[in-house]
Scaffold this active site. Structure first.
Site, PDB file in Angstrom:
ATOM      1  N   HIS A  95       0.841  -1.201   0.000  1.00  0.00           N
ATOM      2  CA  HIS A  95       0.000   0.000   0.000  1.00  0.00           C
ATOM      3  C   HIS A  95       0.876   1.251   0.000  1.00  0.00           C
ATOM      4  O   HIS A  95       1.941   1.267   0.611  1.00  0.00           O
ATOM      5  CB  HIS A  95      -0.922  -0.005   1.226  1.00  0.00           C
ATOM      6  CG  HIS A  95      -2.002   1.022   1.131  1.00  0.00           C
ATOM      7  ND1 HIS A  95      -1.781   2.347   1.428  1.00  0.00           N
ATOM      8  CD2 HIS A  95      -3.289   0.924   0.741  1.00  0.00           C
ATOM      9  CE1 HIS A  95      -2.910   3.017   1.224  1.00  0.00           C
ATOM     10  NE2 HIS A  95      -3.835   2.182   0.811  1.00  0.00           N
ATOM     11  N   GLU A  97       0.686   3.919   1.561  1.00  0.00           N
ATOM     12  CA  GLU A  97       1.024   4.446   2.894  1.00  0.00           C
ATOM     13  C   GLU A  97       2.196   3.689   3.489  1.00  0.00           C
ATOM     14  O   GLU A  97       3.015   4.252   4.220  1.00  0.00           O
ATOM     15  CB  GLU A  97      -0.223   4.383   3.799  1.00  0.00           C
ATOM     16  CG  GLU A  97      -1.240   5.442   3.396  1.00  0.00           C
ATOM     17  CD  GLU A  97      -2.687   5.078   3.643  1.00  0.00           C
ATOM     18  OE1 GLU A  97      -2.953   4.134   4.417  1.00  0.00           O
ATOM     19  OE2 GLU A  97      -3.567   5.742   3.042  1.00  0.00           O
ATOM     20  N   GLY A 173      -7.824   9.146   0.073  1.00  0.00           N
ATOM     21  CA  GLY A 173      -8.209   9.956   1.224  1.00  0.00           C
ATOM     22  C   GLY A 173      -8.375  11.433   0.912  1.00  0.00           C
ATOM     23  O   GLY A 173      -8.464  12.254   1.816  1.00  0.00           O
ATOM     24  N   SER A 213     -10.672   7.157  -2.911  1.00  0.00           N
ATOM     25  CA  SER A 213     -11.917   7.928  -2.780  1.00  0.00           C
ATOM     26  C   SER A 213     -13.108   7.273  -3.461  1.00  0.00           C
ATOM     27  O   SER A 213     -13.980   7.964  -4.018  1.00  0.00           O
ATOM     28  CB  SER A 213     -11.717   9.370  -3.275  1.00  0.00           C
ATOM     29  OG  SER A 213     -10.727  10.024  -2.490  1.00  0.00           O
TER      30      SER A 213
HETATM   31  P1  13P Z   1      -9.864   6.058   0.517  1.00  0.00           P
HETATM   32  O1  13P Z   1     -10.992   5.234  -0.030  1.00  0.00           O
HETATM   33  O2  13P Z   1     -10.131   6.532   1.922  1.00  0.00           O
HETATM   34  O3  13P Z   1      -9.465   7.141  -0.422  1.00  0.00           O
HETATM   35  O4  13P Z   1      -8.606   5.080   0.658  1.00  0.00           O
HETATM   36  C1  13P Z   1      -8.236   4.290  -0.409  1.00  0.00           C
HETATM   37  C2  13P Z   1      -7.216   3.317   0.032  1.00  0.00           C
HETATM   38  O5  13P Z   1      -6.091   3.674   0.326  1.00  0.00           O
HETATM   39  C3  13P Z   1      -7.608   1.914   0.127  1.00  0.00           C
HETATM   40  O6  13P Z   1      -6.490   1.107   0.316  1.00  0.00           O
END
Ligand code: 13P
Length: 256
Positions: A95, A97, A173, A213
Protein backbone atom coordinates in the site's frame (compact mmCIF):
# COMPACT_ATOMS: atom_id res chain seq x y z
CA UNK A 1 -16.24 -12.67 -17.03
CA UNK A 2 -14.06 -11.63 -14.11
CA UNK A 3 -15.88 -11.72 -10.78
CA UNK A 4 -15.82 -8.31 -9.15
CA UNK A 5 -13.96 -8.02 -5.87
CA UNK A 6 -14.63 -5.33 -3.29
CA UNK A 7 -12.29 -5.01 -0.31
CA UNK A 8 -12.39 -2.65 2.64
CA UNK A 9 -9.06 -1.40 3.93
CA UNK A 10 -9.85 -0.14 7.41
CA UNK A 11 -6.32 1.19 7.94
CA UNK A 12 -5.67 2.13 11.58
CA UNK A 13 -9.30 2.35 12.61
CA UNK A 14 -11.48 0.39 15.05
CA UNK A 15 -10.95 -1.57 18.24
CA UNK A 16 -12.03 -5.22 18.22
CA UNK A 17 -15.40 -4.28 19.73
CA UNK A 18 -15.99 -1.53 17.17
CA UNK A 19 -14.88 -3.85 14.40
CA UNK A 20 -17.36 -6.54 15.41
CA UNK A 21 -20.14 -3.99 15.53
CA UNK A 22 -19.31 -2.90 11.97
CA UNK A 23 -19.22 -6.41 10.50
CA UNK A 24 -22.37 -7.40 12.36
CA UNK A 25 -24.14 -4.52 10.62
CA UNK A 26 -22.48 -5.28 7.29
CA UNK A 27 -23.20 -8.97 7.11
CA UNK A 28 -26.97 -8.57 7.27
CA UNK A 29 -26.86 -5.98 4.51
CA UNK A 30 -25.04 -8.24 2.05
CA UNK A 31 -26.86 -11.56 2.50
CA UNK A 32 -28.22 -11.35 -1.03
CA UNK A 33 -24.90 -10.63 -2.72
CA UNK A 34 -23.90 -13.62 -4.87
CA UNK A 35 -21.80 -12.23 -7.71
CA UNK A 36 -19.13 -10.27 -5.86
CA UNK A 37 -16.17 -11.31 -3.71
CA UNK A 38 -16.27 -9.34 -0.44
CA UNK A 39 -13.32 -8.77 1.89
CA UNK A 40 -12.67 -6.71 4.99
CA UNK A 41 -9.14 -5.90 6.18
CA UNK A 42 -9.22 -4.81 9.83
CA UNK A 43 -6.20 -3.94 11.96
CA UNK A 44 -4.38 -7.04 13.21
CA UNK A 45 -5.84 -6.94 16.71
CA UNK A 46 -9.40 -7.06 15.43
CA UNK A 47 -8.85 -9.95 12.99
CA UNK A 48 -9.78 -12.85 15.32
CA UNK A 49 -13.03 -11.23 16.50
CA UNK A 50 -14.00 -10.19 12.97
CA UNK A 51 -13.22 -13.65 11.64
CA UNK A 52 -15.43 -15.22 14.34
CA UNK A 53 -18.29 -12.87 13.51
CA UNK A 54 -18.03 -13.58 9.78
CA UNK A 55 -17.97 -17.37 9.99
CA UNK A 56 -20.83 -18.78 7.91
CA UNK A 57 -20.88 -15.63 5.76
CA UNK A 58 -19.42 -14.98 2.29
CA UNK A 59 -17.24 -12.14 3.57
CA UNK A 60 -13.54 -13.00 3.76
CA UNK A 61 -10.95 -11.47 6.04
CA UNK A 62 -7.64 -9.95 4.99
CA UNK A 63 -4.72 -8.27 6.74
CA UNK A 64 -3.15 -4.95 5.80
CA UNK A 65 0.46 -6.09 5.84
CA UNK A 66 2.67 -9.13 6.45
CA UNK A 67 6.36 -9.80 7.09
CA UNK A 68 8.50 -11.94 4.79
CA UNK A 69 9.86 -14.42 7.35
CA UNK A 70 7.87 -17.24 8.98
CA UNK A 71 9.00 -16.46 12.53
CA UNK A 72 11.98 -15.17 14.47
CA UNK A 73 13.48 -12.10 16.10
CA UNK A 74 11.57 -9.43 14.16
CA UNK A 75 10.09 -7.23 16.84
CA UNK A 76 6.66 -5.91 15.98
CA UNK A 77 6.10 -8.00 12.87
CA UNK A 78 3.40 -10.54 11.96
CA UNK A 79 4.03 -13.52 9.69
CA UNK A 80 2.01 -15.15 6.92
CA UNK A 81 1.42 -18.39 8.87
CA UNK A 82 0.15 -16.31 11.81
CA UNK A 83 -2.35 -14.58 9.53
CA UNK A 84 -3.52 -17.86 8.07
CA UNK A 85 -3.90 -19.26 11.57
CA UNK A 86 -6.09 -16.25 12.44
CA UNK A 87 -8.36 -16.98 9.48
CA UNK A 88 -7.08 -14.53 6.87
CA UNK A 89 -7.33 -15.44 3.22
CA UNK A 90 -6.06 -12.15 1.73
CA UNK A 91 -3.36 -9.64 2.58
CA UNK A 92 -2.82 -6.13 1.26
CA UNK A 93 0.82 -5.72 0.21
CA UNK A 94 2.63 -2.58 -0.88
CA UNK A 95 0.00 0.00 0.00
CA UNK A 96 1.25 3.50 -0.78
CA UNK A 97 1.02 4.45 2.89
CA UNK A 98 3.45 1.65 3.67
CA UNK A 99 5.70 2.71 0.83
CA UNK A 100 5.58 6.32 2.04
CA UNK A 101 5.71 6.05 5.84
CA UNK A 102 7.50 2.73 6.31
CA UNK A 103 9.88 2.88 3.36
CA UNK A 104 8.68 -0.28 1.68
CA UNK A 105 10.36 -0.87 -1.64
CA UNK A 106 9.50 -2.92 -4.70
CA UNK A 107 12.06 -5.43 -3.46
CA UNK A 108 10.62 -5.89 0.04
CA UNK A 109 7.11 -5.91 -1.40
CA UNK A 110 8.22 -8.71 -3.73
CA UNK A 111 9.49 -10.73 -0.76
CA UNK A 112 6.18 -10.25 1.04
CA UNK A 113 4.17 -11.32 -2.02
CA UNK A 114 6.21 -14.50 -2.37
CA UNK A 115 5.85 -15.35 1.31
CA UNK A 116 2.09 -14.74 1.27
CA UNK A 117 1.70 -17.03 -1.75
CA UNK A 118 3.76 -19.74 -0.07
CA UNK A 119 1.08 -19.87 2.63
CA UNK A 120 -1.90 -19.61 0.25
CA UNK A 121 -2.65 -16.05 1.33
CA UNK A 122 -3.87 -14.06 -1.66
CA UNK A 123 -1.95 -10.80 -2.05
CA UNK A 124 -3.79 -7.60 -2.93
CA UNK A 125 -0.77 -5.95 -4.50
CA UNK A 126 -1.02 -2.15 -4.57
CA UNK A 127 0.58 0.13 -7.12
CA UNK A 128 0.03 3.75 -8.08
CA UNK A 129 1.66 7.02 -9.00
CA UNK A 130 1.93 10.25 -7.01
CA UNK A 131 0.49 13.52 -8.27
CA UNK A 132 3.99 14.73 -9.07
CA UNK A 133 4.66 11.64 -11.15
CA UNK A 134 1.35 11.97 -12.99
CA UNK A 135 1.95 15.62 -13.77
CA UNK A 136 5.41 14.77 -15.05
CA UNK A 137 3.87 12.25 -17.46
CA UNK A 138 5.46 9.36 -15.56
CA UNK A 139 2.35 7.37 -14.67
CA UNK A 140 2.94 4.43 -17.00
CA UNK A 141 6.69 4.05 -16.34
CA UNK A 142 6.03 4.20 -12.58
CA UNK A 143 3.35 1.51 -12.81
CA UNK A 144 5.62 -0.62 -14.98
CA UNK A 145 8.51 -0.35 -12.52
CA UNK A 146 6.25 -1.26 -9.60
CA UNK A 147 4.83 -4.24 -11.49
CA UNK A 148 8.27 -5.44 -12.60
CA UNK A 149 9.74 -5.14 -9.12
CA UNK A 150 6.80 -6.42 -7.10
CA UNK A 151 6.20 -9.39 -9.39
CA UNK A 152 9.83 -10.38 -9.99
CA UNK A 153 10.10 -14.17 -10.03
CA UNK A 154 6.32 -14.70 -9.99
CA UNK A 155 5.26 -17.23 -12.61
CA UNK A 156 2.07 -17.62 -14.62
CA UNK A 157 0.57 -20.05 -12.12
CA UNK A 158 1.29 -17.85 -9.10
CA UNK A 159 0.02 -14.60 -10.62
CA UNK A 160 -3.47 -16.07 -10.78
CA UNK A 161 -3.63 -15.92 -6.98
CA UNK A 162 -2.80 -12.20 -6.92
CA UNK A 163 -5.21 -9.28 -7.10
CA UNK A 164 -3.75 -6.00 -8.34
CA UNK A 165 -4.98 -2.74 -6.83
CA UNK A 166 -4.38 0.45 -8.78
CA UNK A 167 -4.41 3.25 -6.25
CA UNK A 168 -3.25 6.63 -7.53
CA UNK A 169 -1.71 8.23 -4.46
CA UNK A 170 -3.33 11.60 -5.19
CA UNK A 171 -6.78 10.00 -4.98
CA UNK A 172 -6.31 8.31 -1.61
CA UNK A 173 -8.21 9.96 1.22
CA UNK A 174 -8.50 13.19 -0.75
CA UNK A 175 -12.09 12.93 -1.93
CA UNK A 176 -10.69 13.39 -5.44
CA UNK A 177 -11.16 10.06 -7.20
CA UNK A 178 -9.65 9.27 -10.57
CA UNK A 179 -12.23 9.81 -13.27
CA UNK A 180 -13.59 6.57 -14.72
CA UNK A 181 -11.59 7.33 -17.89
CA UNK A 182 -8.35 7.86 -15.94
CA UNK A 183 -8.94 4.63 -14.05
CA UNK A 184 -9.70 2.70 -17.24
CA UNK A 185 -6.61 4.06 -18.98
CA UNK A 186 -4.35 2.96 -16.11
CA UNK A 187 -6.06 -0.42 -15.72
CA UNK A 188 -5.75 -1.11 -19.42
CA UNK A 189 -2.05 -0.28 -19.26
CA UNK A 190 -1.61 -2.56 -16.23
CA UNK A 191 -3.41 -5.40 -17.98
CA UNK A 192 -1.32 -5.04 -21.14
CA UNK A 193 1.84 -5.04 -19.02
CA UNK A 194 0.61 -8.22 -17.34
CA UNK A 195 -0.12 -9.68 -20.78
CA UNK A 196 3.48 -9.07 -21.82
CA UNK A 197 4.66 -10.86 -18.71
CA UNK A 198 2.20 -13.74 -18.46
CA UNK A 199 0.40 -13.95 -21.77
CA UNK A 200 -2.91 -12.43 -22.86
CA UNK A 201 -5.24 -15.24 -21.69
CA UNK A 202 -3.85 -15.11 -18.16
CA UNK A 203 -3.84 -11.30 -18.04
CA UNK A 204 -7.46 -11.31 -19.16
CA UNK A 205 -8.36 -13.42 -16.14
CA UNK A 206 -6.61 -11.25 -13.55
CA UNK A 207 -8.56 -8.86 -11.40
CA UNK A 208 -7.51 -5.24 -11.06
CA UNK A 209 -9.17 -3.15 -8.36
CA UNK A 210 -9.33 0.61 -8.34
CA UNK A 211 -8.73 2.43 -5.03
CA UNK A 212 -8.84 6.09 -4.08
CA UNK A 213 -11.92 7.93 -2.78
CA UNK A 214 -14.36 5.24 -3.91
CA UNK A 215 -17.80 5.97 -2.49
CA UNK A 216 -21.39 5.00 -3.25
CA UNK A 217 -21.78 8.05 -5.51
CA UNK A 218 -18.93 7.12 -7.87
CA UNK A 219 -18.79 3.33 -7.53
CA UNK A 220 -21.04 2.46 -10.44
CA UNK A 221 -19.23 4.72 -12.92
CA UNK A 222 -15.81 3.37 -11.90
CA UNK A 223 -16.85 -0.27 -11.70
CA UNK A 224 -18.53 -0.21 -15.09
CA UNK A 225 -15.22 0.46 -16.86
CA UNK A 226 -14.17 -2.64 -18.80
CA UNK A 227 -10.85 -3.18 -16.99
CA UNK A 228 -11.99 -2.15 -13.50
CA UNK A 229 -12.79 -5.39 -11.67
CA UNK A 230 -13.42 -4.11 -8.21
CA UNK A 231 -12.52 -1.57 -5.58
CA UNK A 232 -10.19 -1.22 -2.64
CA UNK A 233 -12.10 1.09 -0.35
CA UNK A 234 -10.71 3.08 2.56
CA UNK A 235 -12.91 5.67 4.28
CA UNK A 236 -16.21 4.44 2.85
CA UNK A 237 -15.54 0.92 4.18
CA UNK A 238 -15.70 2.16 7.77
CA UNK A 239 -19.49 2.46 7.67
CA UNK A 240 -21.70 -0.53 6.92
CA UNK A 241 -24.14 1.52 4.84
CA UNK A 242 -21.63 3.02 2.43
CA UNK A 243 -19.58 -0.17 2.07
CA UNK A 244 -22.71 -2.24 1.43
CA UNK A 245 -23.87 0.31 -1.17
CA UNK A 246 -20.57 -0.04 -3.05
CA UNK A 247 -20.87 -3.84 -2.94
CA UNK A 248 -24.44 -3.56 -4.21
CA UNK A 249 -23.28 -1.38 -7.12
CA UNK A 250 -20.83 -4.14 -8.10
CA UNK A 251 -23.53 -6.79 -7.74
CA UNK A 252 -25.95 -4.85 -9.95
CA UNK A 253 -23.34 -4.53 -12.70
CA UNK A 254 -22.47 -8.22 -12.44
CA UNK A 255 -26.05 -9.36 -12.81
CA UNK A 256 -26.63 -7.37 -16.01
P1 13P B 1 -9.86 6.06 0.52
O1 13P B 1 -10.99 5.23 -0.03
O2 13P B 1 -10.13 6.53 1.92
O3 13P B 1 -9.46 7.14 -0.42
O4 13P B 1 -8.61 5.08 0.66
C1 13P B 1 -8.24 4.29 -0.41
C2 13P B 1 -7.22 3.32 0.03
O5 13P B 1 -6.09 3.67 0.33
C3 13P B 1 -7.61 1.91 0.13
O6 13P B 1 -6.49 1.11 0.32
Amino acid sequence: MRKKIIAGNWKMHKTPAEAVQLVNELKVKVVNIHHVDMIVCPPYLAIPAVQASLKETAIRVGAQNVFWEDQGAYTGEISAPMLVNAGCSYVIIGHSERRQYFHETDETINRKIKKALEFQLKPIFCIGETLEQREAGQTFPVLKTQLDGGLAGIDAAAIQNIVIAYEPVWAIGTGRNATPEQAQEAHQFIRSTLAEKFGRPIADGLRIQYGGSVKPENAEALLSQPDVDGALVGGASLKADSFADIIQAAENLSKQ
